[in-house]
Design a protein around this motif. Structure first.
Motif, PDB file in Angstrom:
ATOM      1  N   GLU A 147      52.132  31.141  24.198  1.00 21.59           N
ATOM      2  CA  GLU A 147      51.552  32.002  25.135  1.00 21.59           C
ATOM      3  C   GLU A 147      52.396  32.919  25.826  1.00 21.59           C
ATOM      4  N   ARG A 148      53.512  32.739  25.969  1.00 29.56           N
ATOM      5  CA  ARG A 148      54.613  33.730  26.481  1.00 29.56           C
ATOM      6  C   ARG A 148      54.897  34.978  25.291  1.00 29.56           C
ATOM      7  N   ARG A 149      55.114  34.300  24.275  1.00 28.55           N
ATOM      8  CA  ARG A 149      55.236  35.370  23.200  1.00 28.55           C
ATOM      9  C   ARG A 149      54.353  36.325  22.936  1.00 28.55           C
ATOM     10  N   LEU A 150      53.059  36.097  22.965  1.00 25.25           N
ATOM     11  CA  LEU A 150      51.749  36.608  22.653  1.00 25.25           C
ATOM     12  C   LEU A 150      51.410  37.416  23.948  1.00 25.25           C
ATOM     13  N   GLY A 151      51.974  37.126  25.239  1.00 30.56           N
ATOM     14  CA  GLY A 151      51.514  37.733  26.582  1.00 30.56           C
ATOM     15  C   GLY A 151      50.062  37.633  26.846  1.00 30.56           C
ATOM     16  N   VAL A 152      49.741  36.106  26.745  1.00 30.86           N
ATOM     17  CA  VAL A 152      48.280  35.650  27.006  1.00 30.86           C
ATOM     18  C   VAL A 152      48.075  35.961  28.548  1.00 30.86           C
ATOM     19  N   SER A 153      46.761  36.651  28.677  1.00 32.25           N
ATOM     20  CA  SER A 153      46.334  36.701  30.017  1.00 32.25           C
ATOM     21  C   SER A 153      46.014  35.489  30.675  1.00 32.25           C
ATOM     22  N   HIS A 154      45.715  35.180  31.872  1.00 31.52           N
ATOM     23  CA  HIS A 154      45.205  33.926  32.638  1.00 31.52           C
ATOM     24  C   HIS A 154      46.398  32.891  32.514  1.00 31.52           C
ATOM     25  N   ARG A 155      47.688  33.143  31.937  1.00 30.17           N
ATOM     26  CA  ARG A 155      48.587  32.343  31.836  1.00 30.17           C
ATOM     27  C   ARG A 155      49.733  32.442  32.451  1.00 30.17           C
ATOM     28  N   HIS A 156      50.487  31.694  33.019  1.00 24.29           N
ATOM     29  CA  HIS A 156      51.775  31.889  33.455  1.00 24.29           C
ATOM     30  C   HIS A 156      52.081  33.041  34.056  1.00 24.29           C
ATOM     31  N   GLY A 157      50.987  33.156  35.258  1.00 22.76           N
ATOM     32  CA  GLY A 157      51.137  34.262  36.124  1.00 22.76           C
ATOM     33  C   GLY A 157      50.504  35.641  35.641  1.00 22.76           C
ATOM     34  N   ARG A 158      50.205  35.614  34.456  1.00 21.99           N
ATOM     35  CA  ARG A 158      49.611  36.945  34.139  1.00 21.99           C
ATOM     36  C   ARG A 158      48.286  37.444  34.239  1.00 21.99           C
ATOM     37  N   ARG A 159      48.119  38.624  34.647  1.00 20.40           N
ATOM     38  CA  ARG A 159      46.717  39.029  35.065  1.00 20.40           C
ATOM     39  C   ARG A 159      45.424  38.913  34.189  1.00 20.40           C
ATOM     40  N   PRO A 160      44.137  38.605  34.557  1.00 16.06           N
ATOM     41  CA  PRO A 160      43.170  38.589  33.656  1.00 16.06           C
ATOM     42  C   PRO A 160      42.832  40.109  33.228  1.00 16.06           C
ATOM     43  N   LEU A 161      42.244  40.033  32.127  1.00 13.57           N
ATOM     44  CA  LEU A 161      41.589  41.367  31.871  1.00 13.57           C
ATOM     45  C   LEU A 161      40.541  41.886  32.707  1.00 13.57           C
ATOM     46  N   PRO A 162      40.237  43.058  32.841  1.00 15.19           N
ATOM     47  CA  PRO A 162      39.197  43.351  33.589  1.00 15.19           C
ATOM     48  C   PRO A 162      37.830  43.540  32.855  1.00 15.19           C
ATOM     49  N   ALA A 163      36.949  43.189  33.493  1.00 13.13           N
ATOM     50  CA  ALA A 163      35.486  42.928  32.859  1.00 13.13           C
ATOM     51  C   ALA A 163      34.845  44.201  32.398  1.00 13.13           C
ATOM     52  N   ASN A 164      34.296  44.162  31.322  1.00 10.58           N
ATOM     53  CA  ASN A 164      33.454  45.373  30.735  1.00 10.58           C
ATOM     54  C   ASN A 164      32.273  44.919  31.029  1.00 10.58           C
ATOM     55  N   ASN A 165      31.187  46.051  30.764  1.00 14.42           N
ATOM     56  CA  ASN A 165      29.661  45.641  30.718  1.00 14.42           C
ATOM     57  C   ASN A 165      29.090  44.631  30.105  1.00 14.42           C
ATOM     58  N   ASN A 166      29.702  44.364  28.803  1.00 15.87           N
ATOM     59  CA  ASN A 166      29.156  43.269  28.084  1.00 15.87           C
ATOM     60  C   ASN A 166      29.420  41.769  28.618  1.00 15.87           C
ATOM     61  N   TYR A 167      30.862  41.774  29.179  1.00 17.03           N
ATOM     62  CA  TYR A 167      30.936  40.526  29.952  1.00 17.03           C
ATOM     63  C   TYR A 167      30.353  40.457  31.101  1.00 17.03           C
ATOM     64  N   LYS A 168      30.144  41.448  31.947  1.00 19.67           N
ATOM     65  CA  LYS A 168      29.387  41.500  32.960  1.00 19.67           C
ATOM     66  C   LYS A 168      27.860  40.714  32.872  1.00 19.67           C
ATOM     67  N   VAL A 169      27.310  41.001  31.772  1.00 22.72           N
ATOM     68  CA  VAL A 169      25.946  40.650  31.526  1.00 22.72           C
ATOM     69  C   VAL A 169      26.245  39.053  31.066  1.00 22.72           C
ATOM     70  N   PHE A 170      27.231  38.877  30.163  1.00 22.59           N
ATOM     71  CA  PHE A 170      27.624  37.381  29.783  1.00 22.59           C
ATOM     72  C   PHE A 170      27.932  36.544  31.037  1.00 22.59           C
ATOM     73  N   ALA A 171      28.748  36.967  31.974  1.00 21.60           N
ATOM     74  CA  ALA A 171      29.012  36.075  32.936  1.00 21.60           C
ATOM     75  C   ALA A 171      27.854  36.194  33.908  1.00 21.60           C
ATOM     76  N   ALA A 172      27.098  36.844  34.180  1.00 22.36           N
ATOM     77  CA  ALA A 172      25.948  36.719  35.267  1.00 22.36           C
ATOM     78  C   ALA A 172      24.881  35.525  34.636  1.00 22.36           C
ATOM     79  N   GLY A 173      24.576  35.764  33.300  1.00 21.94           N
ATOM     80  CA  GLY A 173      23.632  34.811  32.583  1.00 21.94           C
ATOM     81  C   GLY A 173      24.537  33.421  32.646  1.00 21.94           C
ATOM     82  N   ALA A 174      26.012  33.397  32.228  1.00 21.12           N
ATOM     83  CA  ALA A 174      26.240  32.099  32.504  1.00 21.12           C
ATOM     84  C   ALA A 174      26.002  31.349  33.982  1.00 21.12           C
ATOM     85  N   GLU A 175      26.505  32.157  34.874  1.00 28.32           N
ATOM     86  CA  GLU A 175      26.560  31.446  36.127  1.00 28.32           C
ATOM     87  C   GLU A 175      24.962  31.041  36.550  1.00 28.32           C
ATOM     88  N   ARG A 176      23.991  31.968  36.174  1.00 30.38           N
ATOM     89  CA  ARG A 176      22.599  31.666  36.415  1.00 30.38           C
ATOM     90  C   ARG A 176      21.977  30.263  35.759  1.00 30.38           C
TER      91      ARG A 176
END
Length: 519
Positions: free
Chosen positions: A141-170
């Motif tokens: 994960e450190r070699r790859l620079g994986v987001s959400h791991r080892h203090g690295r920031r998450p990627l910002p959400a695009n519109n596709n994710y916002k639809v996806f996440a809203a449905g997941a929550e509901r």
């Protein structure tokens, strides 16, 4: 440029393939002072060579050599000559991977123990468990620079994710996010932060996404211990009378046959080309191919239970903007013995360019319905399914009757869905329809599996030589200096996207190799 070693140099380790497993292994070994010759069948491209054009990118990057298929799977009918989505270039299939990097779960290393006997399958326990990989997962994960791991920031959400996440929550899901994802949010390890250009499948011109082309290979070259030979197609690994392999025969860029002597050989050609090479490598000691004394090479081919779900909305989504797969729901990745299938699956974000969308959303589509689908491209959102595929001994890679441009037998990919796979896919389709229905989709459609980038299991790891091809270190049973360093070694597929685990296994293998005085 890389260093050049002599063809007669018996002190080199030959790595066949420059994808995540082979390149990671080479990177670690060269930094430890070991001499490595890397043979890559495809060209050495720079990221500036990539084009945001789907057809041209496939011509430039794709493994377009002839393959054949058999079996009852729909993919064999839809795409008989291209059942796998692989790259033939330095960096391997990571040049077009999307970047999701979940870890395997503990129970997925013990599938036979956890799931019990499942008729028609060849599922088995891995000879290693999650504790054997924990430290290597963290290093990967450190070699790859994986987001959400080892203090690295998450990627910002695009519109596709916002639809996806809203449905997941509901619908009540709790475990969803834009990663873990191996594309930089901020500059890291000499790579810039992403510009969210949305062209992962055509190669990353920015270099923000991890791949060996921009990370492990430059690092290995800088040591002065890597000899990278592009356009070099390996076709036989030679074995001596003492059982040890002595080197690799390959065709260079001019088509001339060359032979590189070796102290040891590691095969990392992906789960189709790796068994093909082992089967081609016959000798008096191994008449059926290297590692194939128990007829295991090429068997237990898995490709993940997959499929696509697309939803149309009244307002634009523009799902092609932003990172193509930066979204994952993990709630269904558990094993639930009350379901009609073993193991679990992830629901993952997917976005396709217009050409790929037309090709995969409705294979052979035509007419009014197909036209309407394309007209609403900008109003579409998408989900891809990644689930644990049940290993079957009859799902396998064999040498076919036809030959390729080099006169070598082409690989035949045989696959039949197991009933549990079908049940899992239908469950995932149902859950995805509910998710999009919860956010008022105008329509929801499903699409069959596409050519897979997750090709696994054809040289599987086993405790006993009769049950697989390699041991717990990826060493071929009965051949002390021959190794496999790619997804072929997966005993079972698990549900997770495989690249992180391939890298973790290569790190573990490299650390073990450096401890062996005979190598």
């Amino acid at each position: 440029m890389s260093r050049r070693f002599d063809l007669a140099d018996e002190d080199v380790l030959v790595v066949i393939g420059s994808g995540p497993g082979g390149a990671t292994l080479a990177s670690v070994l060269t930094q430890a002072g070991k001499k490595v010759v890397m043979l890559e069948a495809g060209p050495w491209l720079a990221k500036e060579d990539f084009v945001n054009d789907e057809r041209e990118a496939q011509r430039l990057l794709g493994w377009n050599d002839l393959r054949t298929t058999s079996g009852t799977w729909q993919l064999g009918n839809d795409f008989p000559g291209s059942p796998a989505n692989m790259v033939k270039a330095v960096g391997g299939t990571t040049l077009i991977w999307t970047g999701l990097t979940p870890r395997f779960k503990a129970h997925e290393f013990a599938a036979r123990t956890t799931y019990g006997e499942i008729s028609g399958t060849s599922i088995a326990d891995w000879p290693i468990g999650l504790p054997d990989l924990i430290a290597h997962y963290a290093e990967a994960e450190r070699r790859l620079g994986v987001s959400h791991r080892h203090g690295r920031r998450p990627l910002p959400a695009n519109n596709n994710y916002k639809v996806f996440a809203a449905g997941a929550e509901r619908v009540g899901y709790r475990h969803f996010a834009t990663g873990p994802y191996a594309t930089n949010v901020d500059p890291y390890d000499g790579r810039p932060g992403t510009v969210q250009d949305g062209f992962n499948f055509q190669g990353d011109r920015q270099g923000s996404k991890w791949s060996p082309l921009v990370s492990e290979i430059p690092r290995a070259i800088a040591t002065g211990n890597l000899d990278l030979r592009a356009n070099s197609h390996a076709f036989s690994i030679e074995q001596g009378e003492n059982g040890r392999v002595t080197g690799v025969a390959y065709l260079d860029g001019s088509g001339a046959v060359q032979f590189q002597r070796a102290r040891a050989v590691a095969v990392a050609g992906n789960a189709i080309e790796t068994p093909r090479l082992l089967l081609l490598s016959t000798s008096r000691r191994s008449p059926a191919g290297l590692g194939n004394h128990s007829d295991q090479v090429g068997r237990h081919y898995t490709r993940h239970v997959s499929g696509n779900v697309f939803a149309r909305f009244e307002r634009p989504v523009n799902f092609h903007r932003g990172e193509s797969m930066a979204g994952i729901i993990a709630d269904e990745s558990r094993h639930d013995p009350h379901r009609a299938f073993a193991g679990g699956y992830y629901l993952e974000l997917i976005a396709l360019g217009p050409i790929a969308f037309a090709r995969f959303a409705q294979p052979h589509g035509w007419g009014r319905e197909f036209a309407e689908m394309m007209e609403h491209y900008s109003h579409t959102a998408g989900i891809w399914i990644s689930g644990e595929d049940m290993s079957q001994a009859t799902n396998r890679i064999t040498l076919g009757d036809r030959v390729d441009q080099h006169g070598l037998p082409v690989p035949n990919v045989h696959y039949d869905d197991h009933p549990a796979d079908v049940a899992m896919r239908e469950d995932a389709y149902t859950k995805s329809r509910a998710l999009y229905g919860a956010v008022d989709a105008a329509s929801v459609s499903t699409a069959p599996p596409t050519p897979s980038g997750h090709n696994l299991g054809t040289a599987r790891m086993s405790a006993h030589p009769d049950d697989g091809v390699v041991d717990r270190w990826g060493r071929v049973h009965g051949v002390p200096n021959l190794f496999v360093s790619d997804g072929s070694v997966f005993t079972t597929s698990a549900a997770a996207n495989p690249t992180l685990t391939i890298v973790a296994l290569a790190l573990r293998q490299a650390a073990w190799l450096l401890q062996q005085s005979t190598l």
